[in-house]
Design an enzyme around this catalytic site. Sequence first.
Site, PDB file in Angstrom:
ATOM      1  N   GLY A 101       0.824  -1.198   0.000  1.00 52.71           N
ATOM      2  CA  GLY A 101       0.000   0.000   0.000  1.00 52.71           C
ATOM      3  C   GLY A 101       0.858   1.248   0.000  1.00 52.71           C
ATOM      4  CB  ILE A 113       4.829   1.914   7.613  1.00 53.95           C
ATOM      5  CG1 ILE A 113       4.891   2.915   8.770  1.00 53.95           C
ATOM      6  CG2 ILE A 113       5.214   0.525   8.115  1.00 53.95           C
ATOM      7  CD1 ILE A 113       3.899   2.638   9.877  1.00 53.95           C
ATOM      8  CD  GLU A 151      -4.975  -0.903  -3.274  1.00 53.93           C
ATOM      9  OE1 GLU A 151      -6.059  -1.512  -3.362  1.00 53.93           O
ATOM     10  OE2 GLU A 151      -4.752  -0.043  -2.405  1.00 53.93           O
ATOM     11  CG  LEU A 180      -5.682   6.310  10.562  1.00 51.78           C
ATOM     12  CD1 LEU A 180      -6.965   7.119  10.396  1.00 51.78           C
ATOM     13  CD2 LEU A 180      -4.466   7.202  10.427  1.00 51.78           C
ATOM     14  N   GLY A 199      -8.224  -0.781  -0.591  1.00 49.27           N
ATOM     15  CA  GLY A 199      -7.981  -2.196  -0.843  1.00 49.27           C
ATOM     16  C   GLY A 199      -7.470  -2.964   0.354  1.00 49.27           C
ATOM     17  CE  LYS A 201      -3.763  14.757  18.038  1.00 46.73           C
ATOM     18  NZ  LYS A 201      -4.997  15.305  18.644  1.00 46.73           N
TER      19      LYS A 201
END
Length: 430
Positions: free
Chosen positions: A217, A221, A240, A315, A338, A363
């Site tokens: 993706g 990372i 993809e 996340l 995907g 944060k």
Amino acid sequence: MKNSVRDNYQNKLVSAHEAIQQIRNGDFIIVPTGVGEPPHLLTALSEQRSRFHDVKVAQILALRKYGYLDPSTASHVRHVAMFYGPASRPGGQTGWIDFIPNYFSEIPRLIEQGNIGADVVLSMASAMDEHGYFALSLGTDYTMAAVAKARSIVLEVNPHVPFAHGECHVHISQVSAIVESSDPILEVGLPVIGPVQAAIGKYVAEMIPDGATLQIGYGAIPDAVVIQLSEKHDLGVHTEMIGDGILALVECGAVTNRKKNFNQGKMLATFALGSQKLYRFMHQNRQLEMHPVNYTNDPVIAGKNDNLMTINASLQIDLLGQCGSESLGQLPFSGTGGQSDFVRAANLSYGGKSFIVLPSTAKNDTISRIVPTLPVGTHVSTSKNDVNYVVTEFGVAQLRGKSNRQRAEELISIAHPDFRAELRASLNRM
């Protein structure tokens, strides 16, 4: 080139403003992913938007802030997101851009069945070949399904768009209008990789064997994983998105596609996002095929690749293993994309592994991304039943086949040390 094909092309060649006359009030317009969006056509639509009523523009990843992305004229031309990108996210968060939940792999079927409209297609396209074909190589995705349904297909033909192989071609006879442009294709650079991303990438790279097939993706990372795969041998690609990270693995010899048991010798993708170098690499390259997303992302089809390694970011994740990858609480941020498709594909693959990757905190280490339960309203992107490997900079948690308590213990072990006691106390209360 046959004169009839050339003549047909010339007869359909118009200005961008003339091409927009193909659009009618109430139309649903399909635009490809990312750099497949046609800038001259969308600029012309923006300039004429006030003369339309109830026109919708549907796209999975809008990259540029065109004039029609305007709350004051949304009743004329309104954006419909299937994944929020930088241009559409503010409108989605404030409510004047609509959103259609989806799995990326299923958008073509939604179009075919009429659940998502497809009256007009506006797309970037390569130069026409001698047989009258264009390649929609930058965003093949769901656009080919829309081409089969649309009343009008309008192409922005640009010589910098690669003519790729695969199921991504449209014939001049299918096209209603053509606009020519010659601007360089938009480039999207690699994300910045810091020490946390590098540490996560190292854990994942160590678990990827020679001969594996990759789905990677977008994000810092996944790219950190790619950087550490240069010493691997005979990797394959079924993904993809093709980007510069994969191109680097091809150039260093790590990707050969020779060991793939499915589509051997070929890289498969459905959209491209990267540099001019990447787009040139795609042109007439027989080792690469661009296919619709209902082929590349279908879990059953992708899962035919043995040793499929899928790498996708999230996340947040809770102690059951539920991934909140697309919202911050109830505030939308991106979309499912995907991720779920390829997590399931890896679970179906013989020897496959799916990796959900995320830093342990956000944060400046004040918030743990591993949480007891996802905040109220969080959009669950990938279910607890599908998630297998979860990786932070503190290690790897393996979840499938584990009980709820075992899963929680695994995830606590890779949380930031400052939050482990708090997470364990929450687990005991739960």
